[in-house]
Write an enzyme that holds these catalytic residues in place. Structure first.
Site, short mmCIF file in Angstrom:
data_model
loop_
_atom_site.label_atom_id
_atom_site.label_comp_id
_atom_site.label_asym_id
_atom_site.label_seq_id
_atom_site.Cartn_x
_atom_site.Cartn_y
_atom_site.Cartn_z
N HIS A 7 0.90 -1.15 -0.02
CA HIS A 7 -0.04 -0.13 0.08
C HIS A 7 1.12 1.32 -0.12
O HIS A 7 1.72 1.46 1.03
CB HIS A 7 -0.87 0.06 1.30
CG HIS A 7 -1.61 1.38 1.42
ND1 HIS A 7 -2.83 1.39 0.53
CD2 HIS A 7 -1.64 2.43 1.77
CE1 HIS A 7 -3.31 2.78 0.82
NE2 HIS A 7 -2.60 3.34 1.60
N ASP A 18 -15.22 2.29 7.56
CA ASP A 18 -14.30 3.15 7.17
C ASP A 18 -14.93 4.05 5.89
O ASP A 18 -14.62 5.37 5.83
CB ASP A 18 -12.83 2.81 6.81
CG ASP A 18 -11.95 3.53 5.98
OD1 ASP A 18 -11.57 4.44 6.74
OD2 ASP A 18 -11.64 3.40 4.86
N ARG A 39 -14.81 12.64 7.14
CA ARG A 39 -13.44 13.02 7.36
C ARG A 39 -12.92 14.18 6.39
O ARG A 39 -12.40 15.12 6.53
CB ARG A 39 -12.29 12.23 7.67
CG ARG A 39 -12.68 11.68 8.89
CD ARG A 39 -11.52 10.41 9.19
NE ARG A 39 -10.23 10.49 8.64
CZ ARG A 39 -9.35 9.86 8.06
NH1 ARG A 39 -9.59 8.74 7.66
NH2 ARG A 39 -8.18 10.16 8.14
N SER A 47 -7.66 3.95 9.13
CA SER A 47 -8.32 3.71 8.04
C SER A 47 -7.68 2.78 6.93
O SER A 47 -8.22 1.87 6.38
CB SER A 47 -8.46 5.22 7.31
OG SER A 47 -9.18 5.11 5.94
N LYS A 66 -8.38 -1.52 6.11
CA LYS A 66 -8.90 -2.36 4.88
C LYS A 66 -7.99 -3.38 4.48
O LYS A 66 -8.55 -4.28 3.98
CB LYS A 66 -8.97 -1.01 3.59
CG LYS A 66 -10.20 -0.07 3.96
CD LYS A 66 -10.07 1.08 2.78
CE LYS A 66 -9.12 2.15 3.55
NZ LYS A 66 -9.46 3.67 3.13
#
Ligand code: URA
Length: 426
Positions: A82, A161, A168, A183, A187
């Site tokens: 990620h 989320d 947010r 967050s 995931k």
């Protein structure tokens, strides 16, 4: 449980209990806690923080709000990466098939771009026919046939989320390390990968502008992953200048294919190979060297299988923008600075990105960089080419670039090293 008590506790700097966190996330997902109450709590968290125990409880509660994927039917280890997002960051495109070619399965759920950083799904959607939405069964079938799958997260994955991130985004509460870490990791843990490499970007084009904030985010995420049983490691990497020479959806696909063909810009190749080695190590696969898989064509073969399995045509001509303009150096010298944020913002204004999540993107829009920081240039030499569907977009893109690059007699400004640090579980 009373939501006002939870908000007031965090407003006053107290630690929230696991039960309070589990309840508030569940009640918010079900609509029992209102958006205005959750935004007050998010702001209290942004201002007063959460400790490691609270962040872990928050992450677990978000995972429990939806399904948890399971790849235990596969016969090889799973690995994912990620990136916290950057300008010209197309690394997932060559990386996923490369790691698959080296023996891991790569199940990657990706997102779309918002603001000045691009999204992996937008890039891949510039390939005619390619589809981002797959069922879990389709994901498994692509993984089995290609070794890697990159697709959109379904609505069943961490729905808490999804709802909270949208809130947010419109309440000035994105930039909280506990909220960002939980967050992202909710995931990734729900996605079911066995190992995870985090590429935490640092610099003007990144979420985290300083190495200190990036390190704090990386350490928080590595701890969350490790505690959840996912072998997790993070690299801090430079995002003070764009990555590679292409910024924009189809332009970045083209550059990724160059890398898979054994060419491509040195920084993109270096980071792709480094991240691939980290992913294989985290997945406990030894032997294959990713540099060989780029050179011998096996990574390209995995790319073609992956694109085809998701309906795309790997040989299709990619969309091109109708208009272009090239900026030239006005004087001879060295490209001393090329700011990632300025280039990202300019590409966004050219149409490569979106202002609201429902907006379309232009696949052909973006910027091709002919020079990189440190390169010598002659007067009149092309520095970069802007691509857009309408000439009207050039003026605002040029405004974004004003002051964002500098050709001068001096040598290049000290750049951040491409890989700045490696963070492992403490
Ligand atoms: N990306 C995410 O998925 N969540 C955040 O909070 C920030 C970036």
């Amino acid at each position: 449980m009373d939501v006002i008590e939870v908000i007031v506790a965090k407003r006053d700097g107290q630690e929230l209990s696991e039960a309070q966190i589990a309840w508030v996330i569940d009640a918010y997902t079900r609509g029992e806690v209102a958006d205005e109450q959750m935004s007050a709590l998010a702001m209290a968290i942004l201002l007063n923080g959460m400790n490691r125990t609270e962040i872990a409880s928050w992450t677990q509660a978000m995972i429990r709000s939806g399904e948890r994927m399971d790849w235990s039917a596969l016969d090889r280890p799973t690995a994912d990466k990620h990136s916290t997002g950057g300008v010209g960051d197309k690394i997932t495109l060559p990386l996923a098939p490369l790691v698959a070619a080296c023996g891991a399965y790569v199940p990657q759920l990706s997102g779309r771009g918002l603001g000045h950083t691009g999204g992996t799904l937008d890039k891949l959607e510039s390939i005619p026919g390619w589809k981002a939405s797959l069922s879990n069964e389709e994901m498994l079938s692509v993984l089995r046939s290609a070794g890697a799958v990159v697709c959109a997260a379904g609505s069943g994955l961490a729905p808490a989320d999804k709802k909270l991130y949208a809130l947010r985004d419109v309440t000035g509460t994105v930039e909280s390390i506990p909220l960002i870490a939980s967050s992202i990791m909710s995931k990734k843990i729900a996605e079911g990968t066995g190992s995870l490499v985090l590429d935490v970007k640092v610099g003007s084009g990144a979420f985290m502008k300083t190495p200190e904030r990036a390190r704090e985010l990386a350490e928080t995420m590595v701890a969350l992953g490790t505690d959840a049983g996912v072998r997790t490691v993070a690299l801090l990497t430079a995002m003070d200048r764009p990555l590679g020479r292409a910024v924009g959806n189809a332009l970045e696909v083209e550059e990724s294919v160059e890398v898979l063909a054994g060419g491509g810009p040195a920084d993109v190749v270096e980071l792709t190979v480094r991240l691939a080695r980290e992913m294989l190590e985290a997945a406990e696969i030894s032997g294959p060297d990713p540099a060989d898989a780029l050179a011998d064509g096996s990574a390209m073969d995995a790319w073609r299988r992956m694109i085809t399995a998701q309906g795309g045509d790997p040989d299709a001509v990619l969309p091109q923008a109708a208009e272009s303009m090239t900026l030239q150096a006005e004087e001879p010298g060295v490209l001393a600075r090329l700011d990632a944020y300025a280039v990202g913002l300019a590409a966004w204004r050219l149409g490569a990105g979106r202002a609201r999540k429902e907006d379309p993107v232009s696949f052909g829009a973006g910027i091709t960089l002919h020079t990189k920081p440190g390169d010598e240039v002659r007067a009149g030499q092309p520095l970069m080419t802007l691509h857009a569907d309408e000439t009207a977009r050039f003026e605002r893109a040029l405004e974004a670039l004003r002051g964002g690059y500098e050709v001068g007699p001096a040598s290049a400004q000290e750049a951040l090293p491409l890989v700045m640090d490696r963070i492992t579980a403490q």
